[in-house]
Design a protein around this motif. Structure first.
Motif, PDB file in Angstrom:
ATOM      1  N   UNK A 126       0.870  -1.123   0.182  1.00  0.00           N
ATOM      2  CA  UNK A 126      -0.145   0.040  -0.090  1.00  0.00           C
ATOM      3  C   UNK A 126       1.117   0.795   0.234  1.00  0.00           C
ATOM      4  N   UNK A 127       2.129   1.083   0.972  1.00  0.00           N
ATOM      5  CA  UNK A 127       2.784   2.555   1.087  1.00  0.00           C
ATOM      6  C   UNK A 127       3.342   2.801  -0.384  1.00  0.00           C
ATOM      7  N   UNK A 128       4.428   1.429  -0.880  1.00  0.00           N
ATOM      8  CA  UNK A 128       4.504   1.062  -1.934  1.00  0.00           C
ATOM      9  C   UNK A 128       3.615   2.086  -3.388  1.00  0.00           C
ATOM     10  N   UNK A 129       2.550   1.814  -3.192  1.00  0.00           N
ATOM     11  CA  UNK A 129       1.753   2.541  -4.670  1.00  0.00           C
ATOM     12  C   UNK A 129       1.674   4.031  -4.078  1.00  0.00           C
ATOM     13  N   UNK A 130       1.225   4.031  -2.516  1.00  0.00           N
ATOM     14  CA  UNK A 130       0.326   5.142  -2.429  1.00  0.00           C
ATOM     15  C   UNK A 130       1.453   6.444  -1.901  1.00  0.00           C
ATOM     16  N   UNK A 131       2.588   6.046  -1.572  1.00  0.00           N
ATOM     17  CA  UNK A 131       3.403   7.119  -0.892  1.00  0.00           C
ATOM     18  C   UNK A 131       4.591   7.493  -1.478  1.00  0.00           C
ATOM     19  N   UNK A 132       5.331   5.997  -2.083  1.00  0.00           N
ATOM     20  CA  UNK A 132       7.077   6.118  -2.483  1.00  0.00           C
ATOM     21  C   UNK A 132       6.656   6.259  -3.979  1.00  0.00           C
ATOM     22  N   UNK A 133       5.450   5.817  -4.728  1.00  0.00           N
ATOM     23  CA  UNK A 133       5.894   5.820  -5.645  1.00  0.00           C
ATOM     24  C   UNK A 133       5.268   7.072  -6.369  1.00  0.00           C
ATOM     25  N   UNK A 134       4.336   8.373  -5.588  1.00  0.00           N
ATOM     26  CA  UNK A 134       4.293   9.790  -6.180  1.00  0.00           C
ATOM     27  C   UNK A 134       5.614  10.396  -5.511  1.00  0.00           C
ATOM     28  N   UNK A 135       6.430  10.167  -4.903  1.00  0.00           N
ATOM     29  CA  UNK A 135       7.177  10.687  -4.238  1.00  0.00           C
ATOM     30  C   UNK A 135       8.133  10.512  -5.031  1.00  0.00           C
ATOM     31  N   UNK A 136       8.682   9.687  -5.462  1.00  0.00           N
ATOM     32  CA  UNK A 136      10.143   8.969  -6.603  1.00  0.00           C
ATOM     33  C   UNK A 136       9.518   9.826  -7.620  1.00  0.00           C
ATOM     34  N   UNK A 137       8.588   9.876  -8.749  1.00  0.00           N
ATOM     35  CA  UNK A 137       8.300  10.716  -9.265  1.00  0.00           C
ATOM     36  C   UNK A 137       8.416  12.362  -9.411  1.00  0.00           C
ATOM     37  N   UNK A 138       8.203  12.348  -8.247  1.00  0.00           N
ATOM     38  CA  UNK A 138       8.089  14.224  -7.557  1.00  0.00           C
ATOM     39  C   UNK A 138       9.899  14.585  -8.116  1.00  0.00           C
ATOM     40  N   UNK A 139      10.485  13.877  -7.407  1.00  0.00           N
ATOM     41  CA  UNK A 139      11.854  14.072  -7.440  1.00  0.00           C
ATOM     42  C   UNK A 139      12.671  13.754  -8.361  1.00  0.00           C
ATOM     43  N   UNK A 140      12.296  12.624  -8.992  1.00  0.00           N
ATOM     44  CA  UNK A 140      13.260  13.043 -10.677  1.00  0.00           C
ATOM     45  C   UNK A 140      12.172  14.032 -11.333  1.00  0.00           C
ATOM     46  N   UNK A 141      11.093  14.380 -11.222  1.00  0.00           N
ATOM     47  CA  UNK A 141      10.811  15.801 -11.417  1.00  0.00           C
ATOM     48  C   UNK A 141      11.328  17.141 -11.551  1.00  0.00           C
ATOM     49  N   UNK A 142      11.488  17.329 -10.102  1.00  0.00           N
ATOM     50  CA  UNK A 142      12.017  18.323  -9.655  1.00  0.00           C
ATOM     51  C   UNK A 142      13.800  18.683  -9.399  1.00  0.00           C
ATOM     52  N   UNK A 143      14.622  17.527  -9.589  1.00  0.00           N
ATOM     53  CA  UNK A 143      15.938  17.411  -9.794  1.00  0.00           C
ATOM     54  C   UNK A 143      16.324  16.153 -10.507  1.00  0.00           C
ATOM     55  N   UNK A 144      17.763  16.866 -11.801  1.00  0.00           N
ATOM     56  CA  UNK A 144      18.216  15.470 -12.407  1.00  0.00           C
ATOM     57  C   UNK A 144      18.529  13.960 -11.010  1.00  0.00           C
ATOM     58  N   UNK A 145      18.123  12.246 -11.069  1.00  0.00           N
ATOM     59  CA  UNK A 145      19.013  12.200 -10.382  1.00  0.00           C
ATOM     60  C   UNK A 145      19.059  10.923 -11.227  1.00  0.00           C
ATOM     61  N   UNK A 146      19.611   9.639 -10.738  1.00  0.00           N
ATOM     62  CA  UNK A 146      19.382   8.617 -11.592  1.00  0.00           C
ATOM     63  C   UNK A 146      18.347   7.769 -10.966  1.00  0.00           C
ATOM     64  N   UNK A 147      17.976   6.757 -11.822  1.00  0.00           N
ATOM     65  CA  UNK A 147      18.778   6.143 -13.035  1.00  0.00           C
ATOM     66  C   UNK A 147      17.715   6.607 -14.116  1.00  0.00           C
TER      67      UNK A 147
END
Length: 431
Positions: A25-46
């Motif tokens: 549940x947390x993986x789908x509703x918390x982790x995924x949205x934050x990871x996508x937003x972080x990639x949007x806000x700053x260049x990140x690997x991978x």
């Protein structure tokens, strides 16, 4: 190479963001949205291979995990390294065995026991941020605290409050991602959500298939969809709906069959009810178009609440010996060898008698917003209740408005991303 290690030959990163999570549940509703937003806000690997910062995921031990979380996370393609839960203790003991760790980093708690992230941030020498729904258990060891609301912030001792910022409910942002470019075919769609764990699927799949048959018989225009959880599969759903599931004989006879039509896959029950399988993840676009959901307890009630989808929350207690998918120490005790059956029945029965609210919208509101049906309920009873709701759309709209009012304003994911980035070291400037 050990599971979760970085590819050989990768250039060392200057910093790393480590997201920590436990269950599906947390993986789908918390982790995924934050990871996508972080990639949007700053260049990140991978996603940005030449970037100086890694984005990684560490899964921590959890009795309610399915065991497939690491595989699901890798399929997201958002993390340069995913460490499965079974390697967590080895990570604490020998971090370098899992590849190089930069001198600077941020560990972000997004589910599980908050103490695991305290240990991990201490072991790696990284800064630490906790996203807290209700309580912050280790404020002393947090550089920053992101509170879901004033309730979590208000529980902090005065000395720790300067570290805390109320960012809002991460689930509120689901409504923004639910705008579907692929609308469902016209119809009155009802979502069936049996859960993602074995104990819930074993009961929920045959129960909901039987319920769908009965509801369609009374309301022929009703249409059904079933989101396939990322930690399960269509093959598992077929198995739980068939005679290999010992509970299936308590419900409709025969096994569902898999059909393909109109660019989608469907389950067809022996009674001829067609149930559209939603296999893309996340399934928020399809769910947001449903007028009603029949669901088990869990993170799915939070998702449905965030999408403002009215729901009936179901806990059939006539199968207590398999309903051991509870959180915390109760679930752990219910899994003890030899005593698991007897202890599981006793603990679950005790919890049913001494329960508070089970659905997340009700827990959040402190009152009954969506119905919870707990007990020896039957598909016939739930079909009749669902029919009554569908025949009174004004009542459904009232529930939808209540859920919208609880959801809060979007923006929590962006605010949490900002707090994470503020804890990173300043980028190096060229000489």
């Amino acid at each position: 190479m050990l599971p979760g290690t970085a590819p050989a030959g990768a250039a060392p990163a200057e910093a790393v963001i480590v997201l920590v999570c436990n269950g599906p549940g947390e993986l789908a509703t918390w982790v995924r949205p934050l990871a996508r937003r972080l990639h949007r806000d700053v260049p990140l690997r991978p996603l940005a291979p030449a970037a100086a910062i890694d984005l990684q995921l560490v899964l921590v031990p959890c009795p309610n995990a399915t065991g497939s979380e690491a595989q699901v996370a890798r399929r997201m393609g958002l993390f340069s390294r995913v460490l499965p839960a079974e390697r967590f203790w080895w990570l604490l003991l020998r971090p370098r065995r899992h590849g190089p760790w930069p001198d600077h980093g941020v560990v972000v708690f997004l589910g599980g026991d908050q103490f695991w992230t305290v240990l991990l941030s201490w072991r790696l020498g990284y800064r630490h941020l906790t996203y807290a729904e209700w309580v912050v258990r280790w404020p002393r060891w947090n550089d920053r605290i992101a509170a879901m609301g004033p309730q979590a912030a208000g529980r902090l001792a005065r000395r720790w409050r300067p570290r805390c910022e109320v960012v809002g409910d991460l689930m509120a942002d689901l409504s923004e991602s639910a705008r579907s470019d692929a609308p469902l075919p016209p119809g009155e769609w009802v979502a069936l959500m049996p859960g993602s764990k074995r104990a819930k699927l074993q009961v929920g799949v045959p129960f909901l298939l039987d319920t769908a048959d009965r509801l369609r018989a009374q309301r022929p225009g009703c249409r059904f969809l079933l989101p396939v959880a990322p930690t399960t599969s269509v093959e598992e759903l077929l198995r739980y709906g068939g005679p290999s599931n010992p509970l299936q004989s308590s419900y409709s006879q025969g096994a569902p069959e898999l059909r393909e039509a109109a660019g989608a896959r469907w389950l067809e029950t022996p009674a001829g009810t067609l149930i559209r399988l939603v296999e893309e993840q996340p399934a928020h676009g399809a769910l947001s178009q449903c007028v009603l959901a029949l669901t088990t307890v869990g993170a799915n009630t939070a998702e449905l609440g965030a999408l403002a989808v009215p729901m009936l929350v179901l806990v059939p207690t006539q199968h207590l010996h398999v309903m051991q998918a509870w959180d915390g120490w109760l679930g752990l005790l219910a899994r003890l060898p030899l005593l698991s059956w007897l202890l599981g029945v006793a603990l679950t029965a005790w919890r049913m008698r001494n329960r508070g609210y089970l659905a997340w919208p009700n827990i959040s509101a402190g009152r009954l917003v969506v119905p919870e049906r707990v007990g020896a309920i039957t598909p016939a009873e739930i079909a009749a209740e669902a029919l009554d709701w569908l025949e009174h759309p004004q009542r459904l709209e009232g529930v939808r408005e209540d859920l919208r009012s609880l959801r809060g304003q979007p923006g929590a994911v962006a605010a949490l991303s900002r707090l994470v980035r503020e804890l990173l070291p300043a980028p190096r400037t060229a000489p």
